[in-house]
Write a protein that holds these residues in place. Sequence first.
Motif, PDB file in Angstrom:
ATOM      1  N   GLU A 424       4.278  19.957  26.843  1.00  9.00           N
ATOM      2  CA  GLU A 424       4.241  21.410  26.995  1.00  9.00           C
ATOM      3  C   GLU A 424       3.093  22.014  26.202  1.00  9.00           C
ATOM      4  O   GLU A 424       2.463  22.978  26.649  1.00  9.00           O
ATOM      5  CB  GLU A 424       5.576  22.004  26.544  1.00  9.00           C
ATOM      6  CG  GLU A 424       6.745  21.671  27.483  1.00  9.00           C
ATOM      7  CD  GLU A 424       8.052  22.251  27.001  1.00  9.00           C
ATOM      8  OE1 GLU A 424       8.109  22.662  25.806  1.00  9.00           O
ATOM      9  OE2 GLU A 424       9.014  22.293  27.785  1.00  9.00           O
ATOM     10  N   SER A 425       2.805  21.454  25.020  1.00  6.82           N
ATOM     11  CA  SER A 425       1.692  21.961  24.224  1.00  6.82           C
ATOM     12  C   SER A 425       0.357  21.752  24.946  1.00  6.82           C
ATOM     13  O   SER A 425      -0.490  22.662  24.986  1.00  6.82           O
ATOM     14  CB  SER A 425       1.671  21.260  22.866  1.00  6.82           C
ATOM     15  OG  SER A 425       0.547  21.637  22.109  1.00  6.82           O
ATOM     16  N   GLN A 428       0.082  24.145  27.828  1.00 10.12           N
ATOM     17  CA  GLN A 428      -0.228  25.497  27.390  1.00 10.12           C
ATOM     18  C   GLN A 428      -1.710  25.641  27.055  1.00 10.12           C
ATOM     19  O   GLN A 428      -2.333  26.665  27.352  1.00 10.12           O
ATOM     20  CB  GLN A 428       0.625  25.860  26.172  1.00 10.12           C
ATOM     21  CG  GLN A 428       0.473  27.309  25.726  1.00 10.12           C
ATOM     22  CD  GLN A 428       1.392  27.640  24.572  1.00 10.12           C
ATOM     23  OE1 GLN A 428       2.010  26.756  23.987  1.00 10.12           O
ATOM     24  NE2 GLN A 428       1.483  28.919  24.234  1.00 10.12           N
ATOM     25  N   GLN A 429      -2.312  24.604  26.466  1.00  9.59           N
ATOM     26  CA  GLN A 429      -3.739  24.653  26.144  1.00  9.59           C
ATOM     27  C   GLN A 429      -4.589  24.723  27.405  1.00  9.59           C
ATOM     28  O   GLN A 429      -5.626  25.386  27.423  1.00  9.59           O
ATOM     29  CB  GLN A 429      -4.129  23.414  25.330  1.00  9.59           C
ATOM     30  CG  GLN A 429      -3.557  23.393  23.927  1.00  9.59           C
ATOM     31  CD  GLN A 429      -3.925  22.118  23.184  1.00  9.59           C
ATOM     32  OE1 GLN A 429      -4.643  21.277  23.708  1.00  9.59           O
ATOM     33  NE2 GLN A 429      -3.427  21.981  21.967  1.00  9.59           N
ATOM     34  N   TYR A 432      -3.819  28.401  29.291  1.00 13.36           N
ATOM     35  CA  TYR A 432      -3.792  29.624  28.473  1.00 13.36           C
ATOM     36  C   TYR A 432      -4.836  30.606  28.974  1.00 13.36           C
ATOM     37  O   TYR A 432      -6.016  30.303  29.066  1.00 13.36           O
ATOM     38  CB  TYR A 432      -4.063  29.273  26.997  1.00 13.36           C
ATOM     39  CG  TYR A 432      -3.983  30.463  26.077  1.00 13.36           C
ATOM     40  CD1 TYR A 432      -2.758  31.101  25.861  1.00 13.36           C
ATOM     41  CD2 TYR A 432      -5.102  30.927  25.412  1.00 13.36           C
ATOM     42  CE1 TYR A 432      -2.671  32.170  25.003  1.00 13.36           C
ATOM     43  CE2 TYR A 432      -5.027  31.999  24.561  1.00 13.36           C
ATOM     44  CZ  TYR A 432      -3.804  32.628  24.366  1.00 13.36           C
ATOM     45  OH  TYR A 432      -3.725  33.686  23.511  1.00 13.36           O
TER      46      TYR A 432
END
Length: 437
Positions: A424-425, A428-429, A432
């Motif tokens: 998920e990280s 998101q990057q 974004y």
Amino acid sequence: MLTAFARAFQTPDLRKKLLFTLGIVVLFRLGQHIPVPGVSFENVNQCMNEAKGSQGLFGLVNMFSGGALLQLTIFALGIMPYITASIILQLLVVVIPRLEALKKEGQAGQAKITQYTRYLTVALAILQATGLVATARSGTLFPQCQVRDQIIPDQSIFTTVTMVICMTAGTAFIMWLGELITDRGIGNGMSILMFISIAAGFPGALWAIKKQGKLADGWIEFGAVIISGLAMVALVVLVEQAQRRVPVQYAKRMIGRRSYGGTSTYIPLKVNQAGVIPVIFASSLLYIPALIVQFSGSQAGWAEWIQAHFVKGDHPIYIVTYFVLIVFFAFFYVAISFNPEEVADNMKKYGGFIPGIRAGRPTAEYLSYVLNRITWPGSLYLGLIALVPTVALIAFGAQQNFPFGGTSILIIVGVGLETVKQIESQLQQRNYEGFLR
């Protein structure tokens, strides 16, 4: 979780990382089924069938190796030597000033500690491989098997050395695979391989419980185990995510004409700060008396007492000792892994303070007080979760192969949550949008 994986497969670079990780996992599982040269594969299978799922004293190591230990494959030692080496290095960092200085040097120091961990892993692999081969040669690996003395037909020095070298090389290869996943795949490589080793035994263990069941041809016991497993997973997720957030306020500082600080944050203190380490420590310590009796072959009174109280996991003395050891090691590991005085000094250095608490020593005492308060429920939770196989032994007659044991559930849920967070990280990057368009 499934949504995160589906979105990751739609992203080209993440898809490559997931497929690379999957390829390493397939290679790892393949190596867990290749026997070591010098082993009679037919006799090993016969002994495995006669054991009927009971793994005896080697159950913990066999679980971490994905069942490869008792099959004497090239990956028989699994990830256990690396886990042991990592734990030893973590303990030595607190004791040896040189290692503590390396830890504070940042990435360069951590790389040096990782190199020491590799060397120690190889040394432990040599010792464990030698012990495993000696155990197999003596027939102690399968004490109830009729052909236990024929597992290694050729017991010459050359064959023994070859087997030790192959198992040690297999451990080093597993360590390299884990580092490849960390560098070029998704998640922590060693954790992923540990996850795969434990999860690989689930289908067989569940089917064994179904075959041993008596109600509705075993389906009622099978369903009860599934429901209890899901309830345990929900409980573990709830506790593993629980944390005590200690608020921290940073004062404003003027450097030149610019103002810095003035922000609010928190220190996350997890309820289960020690993770699964206390369970591994306690299990390993309880194996030592039984191993001494097994290798000594003594018939003295002390040996009979150990055989009666510490070999089977359903004895009250064993249960109480196991629970007390887990609680003790939970406090012990938290004490060496989290230093309140160091945290308080760092906060004071950068102008941080806990509202209502003076900086310096009062802050360290407050953090120590809070940590002890939340470690109590965390240690009791670990002890109760670890006793689930004992309850299964009494309720279902599952022996040592109960799939939803405390150690396995803690590791699988922990690794799964961490891997999903990393996916998920990274998503998101890559997606974004920011405030400016």
